[in-house]
Motif scaffolding. Sequence first.
Motif, PDB file in Angstrom:
ATOM      1  N   VAL A   1       5.733   9.234 -10.222  1.00 11.93           N
ATOM      2  CA  VAL A   1       4.371   9.401  -9.705  1.00 11.93           C
ATOM      3  C   VAL A   1       3.699  10.579 -10.408  1.00 11.93           C
ATOM      4  O   VAL A   1       4.234  11.690 -10.419  1.00 11.93           O
ATOM      5  CB  VAL A   1       4.388   9.629  -8.174  1.00 11.93           C
ATOM      6  N   THR A   2       2.511  10.323 -10.970  1.00  7.07           N
ATOM      7  CA  THR A   2       1.778  11.378 -11.681  1.00  7.07           C
ATOM      8  C   THR A   2       0.551  11.864 -10.919  1.00  7.07           C
ATOM      9  O   THR A   2       0.069  12.961 -11.155  1.00  7.07           O
ATOM     10  CB  THR A   2       1.326  10.881 -13.062  1.00  7.07           C
ATOM     11  N   GLU A   3       0.062  11.038  -9.996  1.00  9.33           N
ATOM     12  CA  GLU A   3      -1.098  11.421  -9.172  1.00  9.33           C
ATOM     13  C   GLU A   3      -1.011  10.733  -7.817  1.00  9.33           C
ATOM     14  O   GLU A   3      -0.454   9.641  -7.695  1.00  9.33           O
ATOM     15  CB  GLU A   3      -2.417  10.995  -9.832  1.00  9.33           C
ATOM     16  N   GLY A   4      -1.615  11.371  -6.793  1.00  9.22           N
ATOM     17  CA  GLY A   4      -1.732  10.756  -5.477  1.00  9.22           C
ATOM     18  C   GLY A   4      -0.455  10.804  -4.656  1.00  9.22           C
ATOM     19  O   GLY A   4       0.459  11.578  -4.934  1.00  9.22           O
ATOM     20  N   HIS A   5      -0.394   9.945  -3.649  1.00  8.52           N
ATOM     21  CA  HIS A   5       0.763   9.909  -2.758  1.00  8.52           C
ATOM     22  C   HIS A   5       0.830   8.541  -2.098  1.00  8.52           C
ATOM     23  O   HIS A   5      -0.142   7.773  -2.090  1.00  8.52           O
ATOM     24  CB  HIS A   5       0.664  10.996  -1.686  1.00  8.52           C
ATOM     25  N   GLY A   6       1.971   8.238  -1.511  1.00 14.19           N
ATOM     26  CA  GLY A   6       2.131   6.944  -0.847  1.00 14.19           C
ATOM     27  C   GLY A   6       3.547   6.750  -0.363  1.00 14.19           C
ATOM     28  O   GLY A   6       4.255   7.713  -0.054  1.00 14.19           O
ATOM     29  N   GLU A   7       3.965   5.485  -0.307  1.00 12.79           N
ATOM     30  CA  GLU A   7       5.295   5.129   0.180  1.00 12.79           C
ATOM     31  C   GLU A   7       5.905   4.068  -0.723  1.00 12.79           C
ATOM     32  O   GLU A   7       5.191   3.332  -1.405  1.00 12.79           O
ATOM     33  CB  GLU A   7       5.220   4.574   1.611  1.00 12.79           C
ATOM     34  N   HIS A   8       7.219   4.018  -0.716  1.00 10.54           N
ATOM     35  CA  HIS A   8       7.919   2.957  -1.439  1.00 10.54           C
ATOM     36  C   HIS A   8       9.208   2.666  -0.695  1.00 10.54           C
ATOM     37  O   HIS A   8       9.886   3.579  -0.213  1.00 10.54           O
ATOM     38  CB  HIS A   8       8.227   3.380  -2.876  1.00 10.54           C
ATOM     39  N   GLN A   9       9.550   1.395  -0.614  1.00 17.93           N
ATOM     40  CA  GLN A   9      10.725   0.982   0.145  1.00 17.93           C
ATOM     41  C   GLN A   9      11.876   0.662  -0.805  1.00 17.93           C
ATOM     42  O   GLN A   9      11.706  -0.087  -1.772  1.00 17.93           O
ATOM     43  CB  GLN A   9      10.382  -0.255   0.978  1.00 17.93           C
ATOM     44  N   VAL A  10      13.042   1.259  -0.540  1.00 17.04           N
ATOM     45  CA  VAL A  10      14.256   0.968  -1.306  1.00 17.04           C
ATOM     46  C   VAL A  10      15.377   0.663  -0.326  1.00 17.04           C
ATOM     47  O   VAL A  10      15.659   1.466   0.575  1.00 17.04           O
ATOM     48  CB  VAL A  10      14.667   2.144  -2.216  1.00 17.04           C
ATOM     49  N   ASP A  11      15.994  -0.502  -0.497  1.00 15.98           N
ATOM     50  CA  ASP A  11      17.068  -0.938   0.413  1.00 15.98           C
ATOM     51  C   ASP A  11      16.642  -0.797   1.874  1.00 15.98           C
ATOM     52  O   ASP A  11      17.374  -0.245   2.713  1.00 15.98           O
ATOM     53  CB  ASP A  11      18.359  -0.171   0.138  1.00 15.98           C
ATOM     54  N   LEU A  12      15.431  -1.266   2.139  1.00 16.52           N
ATOM     55  CA  LEU A  12      14.872  -1.363   3.488  1.00 16.52           C
ATOM     56  C   LEU A  12      14.581  -0.007   4.123  1.00 16.52           C
ATOM     57  O   LEU A  12      14.288   0.077   5.316  1.00 16.52           O
ATOM     58  CB  LEU A  12      15.799  -2.185   4.398  1.00 16.52           C
ATOM     59  N   LYS A  13      14.638   1.064   3.349  1.00 18.13           N
ATOM     60  CA  LYS A  13      14.279   2.394   3.824  1.00 18.13           C
ATOM     61  C   LYS A  13      13.007   2.852   3.122  1.00 18.13           C
ATOM     62  O   LYS A  13      12.863   2.676   1.917  1.00 18.13           O
ATOM     63  CB  LYS A  13      15.408   3.392   3.552  1.00 18.13           C
ATOM     64  N   THR A  14      12.072   3.442   3.873  1.00 17.02           N
ATOM     65  CA  THR A  14      10.792   3.867   3.319  1.00 17.02           C
ATOM     66  C   THR A  14      10.842   5.334   2.893  1.00 17.02           C
ATOM     67  O   THR A  14      11.260   6.196   3.665  1.00 17.02           O
ATOM     68  CB  THR A  14       9.660   3.664   4.345  1.00 17.02           C
ATOM     69  N   TYR A  15      10.418   5.583   1.660  1.00 18.79           N
ATOM     70  CA  TYR A  15      10.395   6.940   1.115  1.00 18.79           C
ATOM     71  C   TYR A  15       8.963   7.390   0.871  1.00 18.79           C
ATOM     72  O   TYR A  15       8.140   6.619   0.350  1.00 18.79           O
ATOM     73  CB  TYR A  15      11.171   7.003  -0.212  1.00 18.79           C
ATOM     74  N   LYS A  16       8.645   8.613   1.254  1.00 14.73           N
ATOM     75  CA  LYS A  16       7.349   9.212   0.974  1.00 14.73           C
ATOM     76  C   LYS A  16       7.357   9.737  -0.457  1.00 14.73           C
ATOM     77  O   LYS A  16       8.258  10.497  -0.838  1.00 14.73           O
ATOM     78  CB  LYS A  16       7.067  10.371   1.938  1.00 14.73           C
ATOM     79  N   ILE A  17       6.366   9.320  -1.242  1.00 17.00           N
ATOM     80  CA  ILE A  17       6.302   9.765  -2.634  1.00 17.00           C
ATOM     81  C   ILE A  17       4.941  10.383  -2.910  1.00 17.00           C
ATOM     82  O   ILE A  17       3.941  10.044  -2.266  1.00 17.00           O
ATOM     83  CB  ILE A  17       6.568   8.601  -3.612  1.00 17.00           C
ATOM     84  N   GLN A  18       4.923  11.307  -3.858  1.00 11.62           N
ATOM     85  CA  GLN A  18       3.690  11.990  -4.222  1.00 11.62           C
ATOM     86  C   GLN A  18       3.795  12.472  -5.668  1.00 11.62           C
ATOM     87  O   GLN A  18       4.805  12.211  -6.342  1.00 11.62           O
ATOM     88  CB  GLN A  18       3.454  13.173  -3.295  1.00 11.62           C
ATOM     89  N   LYS A  19       2.784  13.168  -6.132  1.00  9.31           N
ATOM     90  CA  LYS A  19       2.795  13.671  -7.499  1.00  9.31           C
ATOM     91  C   LYS A  19       4.098  14.426  -7.786  1.00  9.31           C
ATOM     92  O   LYS A  19       4.568  15.207  -6.961  1.00  9.31           O
ATOM     93  CB  LYS A  19       1.604  14.601  -7.728  1.00  9.31           C
ATOM     94  N   ASP A  20       4.698  14.125  -8.940  1.00 14.33           N
ATOM     95  CA  ASP A  20       5.951  14.726  -9.409  1.00 14.33           C
ATOM     96  C   ASP A  20       7.184  14.185  -8.709  1.00 14.33           C
ATOM     97  O   ASP A  20       8.288  14.715  -8.880  1.00 14.33           O
ATOM     98  CB  ASP A  20       5.923  16.256  -9.306  1.00 14.33           C
TER      99      ASP A  20
END
Length: 287
Positions: free
Chosen positions: A52-71
Amino acid sequence: MNHIPNISFKSSDGFNDIECIQLSELFTRIENDPNHNPHLPHRISFFALLIVTEGHGEHQVDLKTYKIQKDSILKIAKGQVHAFQNHPQYKGYLVLFTEDFVLKYFSKSSIEYISHLYNYHISDPLVENSALNAFFLERITEEIQSTNTYVQHEIIAKILELFLLKLEREAYKTPLETFNKKYQSLFINFKNLVEKNYTNTRNVKDYAKLLNISTKHLNTIVRATTLNTAKHFIDNYVILEIKRDIFSSTLSLKEVAYENGFDEVTNFTKFFKKHTGLSPKAFKSTL
């Protein structure tokens, strides 16, 4: 889990084993593919790094949700299930590379250190606040786009290999504490037994007996850790070792079969084709 689609590697830039693609381009490409909805869980047959280079959001891996953001970096291994959120509010890149790329171009010692490649079940996929991303993306995109193709794959592989090793060193500073402690010891013992005994047996019952537990309990442990059965784990490991032998040795396919515990070449061929879609001979011809 049978309803989860399996997605194979598909590149549009001329490479058949690695790609670095902007997320905006990826979503545009997927919009034109009616057979794949990236917002629903799907299992990948390759490795991926979501950077991730900009912004923020979520992504699901193996049915678990991870919060992601810049860097942030999200490491997704072959065989894992993941899904993009609807209408993502972030930008970045997805680096995709196949298992064959890893086995052919990475050193064996690096593969053993880079835990998420084959030990993702005990490695946290999320890396936050990485200072390595910009330099890595600049170097790898520059090399992928280079018109000088002499040893290009080797250079790209070393850029990626070094990046993954540096990520591993960062992760080592803060060991994963959220892994299921109840199953950790038994799973690692199972994994070690498979690595030691796979040429002698691929039978789940044999490993359960060595661990002094029932096959049902062993499957419970492996499913909780990898979302797959113990048999799936064993067979995947055997396929990995066969590929390693084909890549890194001058053994004939008959010798590779015997080295990996097959008394009959016919059974070896059937096993390999069942799990890869190719015969060992056809696979070797692609190298």
